[in-house]
Scaffold this active site. Structure first.
Site, PDB file in Angstrom:
ATOM      1  CD1 TRP A 283     -74.740   5.010  76.880  1.00 15.22           C
ATOM      2  CD2 TRP A 283     -74.514   6.028  78.666  1.00 15.22           C
ATOM      3  NE1 TRP A 283     -72.934   5.693  77.844  1.00 15.22           N
ATOM      4  CE2 TRP A 283     -73.557   6.459  78.107  1.00 15.22           C
ATOM      5  CE3 TRP A 283     -75.130   6.851  79.836  1.00 15.22           C
ATOM      6  CZ2 TRP A 283     -72.600   7.447  78.626  1.00 15.22           C
ATOM      7  CZ3 TRP A 283     -73.592   8.194  80.187  1.00 15.22           C
ATOM      8  CH2 TRP A 283     -72.362   7.965  79.714  1.00 15.22           C
TER       9      TRP A 283
ATOM     10  CG  ASP B  93     -80.633   8.058  75.073  1.00 15.32           C
ATOM     11  OD1 ASP B  93     -80.385   8.501  74.742  1.00 15.32           O
ATOM     12  OD2 ASP B  93     -79.824   7.604  76.662  1.00 15.32           O
TER      13      ASP B  93
ATOM     14  CE  LYS C  83     -71.057   8.909  73.003  1.00 21.38           C
ATOM     15  NZ  LYS C  83     -70.407   8.352  72.975  1.00 21.38           N
TER      16      LYS C  83
END
Length: 353
Positions: free
Chosen positions: A99, A166, A190
């Site tokens: 990511w 993030d 998540k």
């Protein structure tokens, strides 16, 4: 049979949250479904305001110049929005996995992006340390937890520039000094709610400093001005996220859930280390409390192990295709009993082998 859901995302949610969400789909506001009422109605405006306020309250950021937004587009859109709103000349990124690599790729469209450090050469099995962050960068970007590789930043650097993080896969899972960050973003699916919305928490002082024109839909200031309702918001995911944050607050907030998350992590990693049939992927000091990644040392036992997992009601344990093996995602709503069930299967496999 109880299903133990170790899926890496969308995440497991508390039963009471699922129940209330299901009821709201049928009747949320005097016989109207949550998903058919106007997003401008008082009933939903209250939901949005409560969700945003809860996010700031749980992070201890009330009255500190931060705004909370619930936006669409996932964390992937934030890769672009961060650069659009903050990148004027150059920025530094910590490369710790899939990511962060994607975030770097998107930001490079706009200007100079530098990797301050990377663990790619080791298959992203650790978190780099001891790197320098130049004070003339516009911002520093990092990813707090890496679901695919099972690593987690245990500490964050002190920055003279805005730090962007993030936190998609470990948001609200552990106590942090959230005021160290200029901007935090996290896809809900998540560790917070269903797929479809993304939480952004941003300090207003870091905005409005770039010279480029920003399209309204990509402009944090526009979304703040509109109360996170510049366009039709993702109604259902925001509502479920609000319920999940209420559930978390009742448990004692982030500090309360952190204790449970540490118990779960200690239990699974103890089994991985003591059981000769399994091997952990991430280096011990950087192991994630959210995603435990490990492999089965003897592939001849794979069929037996997976049959035992199925019989025990254990779901979602397969590792990401880029790593293989297994991944136990232990998000906030996963119970300690579920981790005990997995550990029992792993122990039983050793006894049978």
């Amino acid at each position: 049979m109880k299903i133990h859901n170790f899926s890496a995302g969308p995440c497991v949610l508390p039963q009471e949250v699922l129940q209330k969400s299901a009821e709201a789909v049928i009747d949320f506001d005097n016989g109207l479904s949550l998903i058919e009422i106007s997003h401008r109605s008082k009933a939903f405006v209250d939901v949005m305001e409560n969700a945003r306020a809860l996010a700031l309250e749980l992070m201890g950021l009330e009255g500190k110049g931060y705004k909370a937004l619930f936006l669409a587009g996932g964390a992937s859109l934030q890769f672009v929005m961060v650069a659009q709103n903050l990148l004027e000349k150059r920025a530094g990124y910590l490369n710790t996995g899939t990511w962060s690599k994607k975030a770097i790729k998107e930001a490079k469209i706009y200007d100079d992006i530098y990797e301050v450090a990377s663990s790619e050469s080791a298959g992203f099995n650790y978190i780099p340390k001891g790197y320098d962050i130049p004070s003339d960068y516009d911002y520093f970007h990092c990813t707090s937890n890496n679901t695919i590789f099972g690593t987690q930043m245990k500490s964050f650097p002190d920055c003279e520039i805005p730090m962007v993080c993030d936190m998609s896969s470990d948001i609200f899972s552990r106590t942090l000094d959230f005021s160290k960050f200029g901007l935090i973003y996290a896809g809900a699916q998540k560790n917070m709610g269903p797929a479809g919305t993304t939480l952004v928490v941003v300090h207003e002082d870091i905005l409005g400093k770039v010279s480029r024109k920003i399209p309204a839909m990509l402009d944090y200031k526009e979304h703040i001005k509109a109360g996170s309702m510049y366009n039709t918001p993702p109604v259902f995911p925001v509502y479920v996220s609000m319920l999940n944050l209420q559930w978390l607050k009742k448990l004692g907030g982030i500090a309360g859930i952190e204790k449970e998350n540490e118990k779960k992590a200690q239990l699974i990693y103890s089994e991985i280390d003591l059981n000769p049939l399994f091997k952990g992927y991430a280096v011990k000091e950087d192991r994630s409390n959210m995603n435990a990644t490990f492999t089965l040392e003897n592939e001849n036992l794979k069929e037996t192990f997976e049959t035992m997992l199925k019989e025990a009601g254990i779901s979602g344990l397969s590792g990401h295709r880029s790593v293989g093996g297994y991944r136990a995602s232990m998000y906030n709503a996963l119970s300690l009993d579920s981790v005990k069930a997995l550990v029992e299967v792993m122990s039983e496999l050793e006894r049978k082998a």
